[in-house]
Design an enzyme around this catalytic site. Structure first.
Site, PDB file in Angstrom:
ATOM      1  N   VAL A 103       0.860  -1.193   0.000  1.00 16.25           N
ATOM      2  CA  VAL A 103       0.000   0.000   0.000  1.00 16.25           C
ATOM      3  C   VAL A 103       0.896   1.242   0.000  1.00 16.25           C
ATOM      4  O   VAL A 103       1.707   1.431   0.919  1.00 16.25           O
ATOM      5  CB  VAL A 103      -0.934   0.019   1.234  1.00 16.25           C
ATOM      6  CG1 VAL A 103      -1.808   1.264   1.224  1.00 16.25           C
ATOM      7  CG2 VAL A 103      -1.791  -1.251   1.284  1.00 16.25           C
ATOM      8  N   HIS A 107       3.157   3.370   6.266  1.00 18.00           N
ATOM      9  CA  HIS A 107       2.530   2.740   7.434  1.00 18.00           C
ATOM     10  C   HIS A 107       3.558   1.947   8.202  1.00 18.00           C
ATOM     11  O   HIS A 107       4.428   1.310   7.617  1.00 18.00           O
ATOM     12  CB  HIS A 107       1.355   1.837   7.026  1.00 18.00           C
ATOM     13  CG  HIS A 107       1.671   0.879   5.929  1.00 18.00           C
ATOM     14  ND1 HIS A 107       1.763   1.264   4.608  1.00 18.00           N
ATOM     15  CD2 HIS A 107       1.938  -0.452   5.942  1.00 18.00           C
ATOM     16  CE1 HIS A 107       2.055   0.219   3.857  1.00 18.00           C
ATOM     17  NE2 HIS A 107       2.184  -0.848   4.652  1.00 18.00           N
ATOM     18  N   HIS A 109       3.829  -1.213  10.791  1.00 20.00           N
ATOM     19  CA  HIS A 109       3.144  -2.362  11.368  1.00 20.00           C
ATOM     20  C   HIS A 109       3.559  -2.459  12.838  1.00 20.00           C
ATOM     21  O   HIS A 109       4.720  -2.191  13.177  1.00 20.00           O
ATOM     22  CB  HIS A 109       3.587  -3.654  10.678  1.00 20.00           C
ATOM     23  CG  HIS A 109       3.245  -3.746   9.227  1.00 20.00           C
ATOM     24  ND1 HIS A 109       2.195  -4.497   8.758  1.00 20.00           N
ATOM     25  CD2 HIS A 109       3.815  -3.184   8.137  1.00 20.00           C
ATOM     26  CE1 HIS A 109       2.144  -4.411   7.433  1.00 20.00           C
ATOM     27  NE2 HIS A 109       3.119  -3.609   7.030  1.00 20.00           N
TER      28      HIS A 109
HETATM   29  P1  5GP Z   1       2.532  -3.607   3.311  1.00 23.61           P
HETATM   30  O1  5GP Z   1       2.741  -4.933   2.650  1.00 23.61           O
HETATM   31  O2  5GP Z   1       2.225  -2.521   2.328  1.00 23.61           O
HETATM   32  O3  5GP Z   1       3.649  -3.252   4.270  1.00 23.61           O
HETATM   33  O4  5GP Z   1       1.278  -3.797   4.255  1.00 23.61           O
HETATM   34  C1  5GP Z   1      -0.022  -3.495   3.871  1.00 23.61           C
HETATM   35  C2  5GP Z   1      -0.923  -4.046   4.953  1.00 23.61           C
HETATM   36  O5  5GP Z   1      -2.201  -3.468   4.795  1.00 23.61           O
HETATM   37  C3  5GP Z   1      -1.108  -5.568   4.888  1.00 23.61           C
HETATM   38  O6  5GP Z   1      -0.695  -6.130   6.128  1.00 23.61           O
HETATM   39  C4  5GP Z   1      -2.602  -5.739   4.621  1.00 23.61           C
HETATM   40  O7  5GP Z   1      -3.164  -6.833   5.290  1.00 23.61           O
HETATM   41  C5  5GP Z   1      -3.176  -4.418   5.111  1.00 23.61           C
HETATM   42  N1  5GP Z   1      -4.404  -4.010   4.439  1.00 23.61           N
HETATM   43  C6  5GP Z   1      -4.641  -3.998   3.088  1.00 23.61           C
HETATM   44  N2  5GP Z   1      -5.873  -3.528   2.826  1.00 23.61           N
HETATM   45  C7  5GP Z   1      -6.431  -3.216   4.030  1.00 23.61           C
HETATM   46  C8  5GP Z   1      -7.692  -2.682   4.405  1.00 23.61           C
HETATM   47  O8  5GP Z   1      -8.570  -2.387   3.582  1.00 23.61           O
HETATM   48  N3  5GP Z   1      -7.911  -2.493   5.740  1.00 23.61           N
HETATM   49  C9  5GP Z   1      -6.969  -2.814   6.682  1.00 23.61           C
HETATM   50  N4  5GP Z   1      -7.290  -2.598   7.961  1.00 23.61           N
HETATM   51  N5  5GP Z   1      -5.761  -3.308   6.354  1.00 23.61           N
HETATM   52  C10 5GP Z   1      -5.495  -3.516   5.045  1.00 23.61           C
END
Ligand code: 5GP
Length: 121
Positions: A103, A107, A109
Site C-alpha cells: 500500500v 505505514h 506495522h
Molecule cells: P505492506 O505490505 O504494504 O507493508 O502492508 C499493507 C498491509 O495493509 C497488509 O498487512 C494488509 O493486510 C493491510 N491491508 C490492506 N488492505 C487493508 C484494508 O482495507 N484495511 C486494513 N485494515 N488493512 C489492510
C-alpha cells in the site's frame, strides 16, 4: 513517484472505507490490520500524504515526524504490548518493491501479543 490519492489507506483516512480504529490524533491514525499476521497486528499511518518512509523523512515537518514516532508508542501502550504494559512488540515499515510494500501510503506495522519470531523470513 507521485502519491496515489486512491490507495486504500487514503480512502480509510477520508472515511470512505471503514477500519477498526485503535487511536487517532492530529498526526496519525491507527487501526487493526485486515489480515493479521500475529495475535496483535496494528497499523499506524501519518495523516499526511506520504508514500513511504523516505518520502516522509524528506518532506514531513518535525512535528509530523515526532507525532508519528510518539503515535507508535501510544498505540503500543493502548494495545498493552509496550514494555510498561506488556512484553514488547516489533514495529516495521516496508519500503517500495524490495521492501515488499503493497500500500503506497507510509505505514508502520505493530506486531505483538506473542513472540514475533525471526527478523526476516
Ligand atoms: P505492506 O505490505 O504494504 O507493508 O502492508 C499493507 C498491509 O495493509 C497488509 O498487512 C494488509 O493486510 C493491510 N491491508 C490492506 N488492505 C487493508 C484494508 O482495507 N484495511 C486494513 N485494515 N488493512 C489492510
Amino acid at each position: 513517484m507521485r502519491y496515489d490519492e486512491n490507495n486504500i489507506f487514503a480512502k480509510i483516512l477520508r472515511g470512505e472505507i471503514p477500519c477498526k480504529k485503535i487511536y487517532e490524533d492530529e498526526f496519525i491514525l491507527s487501526f487493526h490490520d485486515i489480515n493479521p499476521q500475529k495475535k496483535i497486528h496494528a497499523l499506524v499511518i501519518p495523516k499526511g500524504k506520504y508514500i513511504d518512509l523516505d518520502d516522509f523523512t524528506n518532506k514531513a515537518s518535525k512535528d509530523e515526524i515526532v507525532g508519528l514516532l510518539k503515535g507508535i508508542s501510544n498505540v503500543a501502550e493502548k494495545l498493552g504490548v509496550s514494555i510498561n504494559k506488556g512484553k514488547g512488540y516489533r514495529t516495521l515499515a516496508n519500503i517500495n518493491e524490495h521492501g515488499g510494500q503493497e500500500v503506497p501510503h507510509l505505514h508502520f506495522h505493530i506486531f505483538g501479543g506473542e513472540k514475533v519470531g525471526r527478523m526476516v523470513e
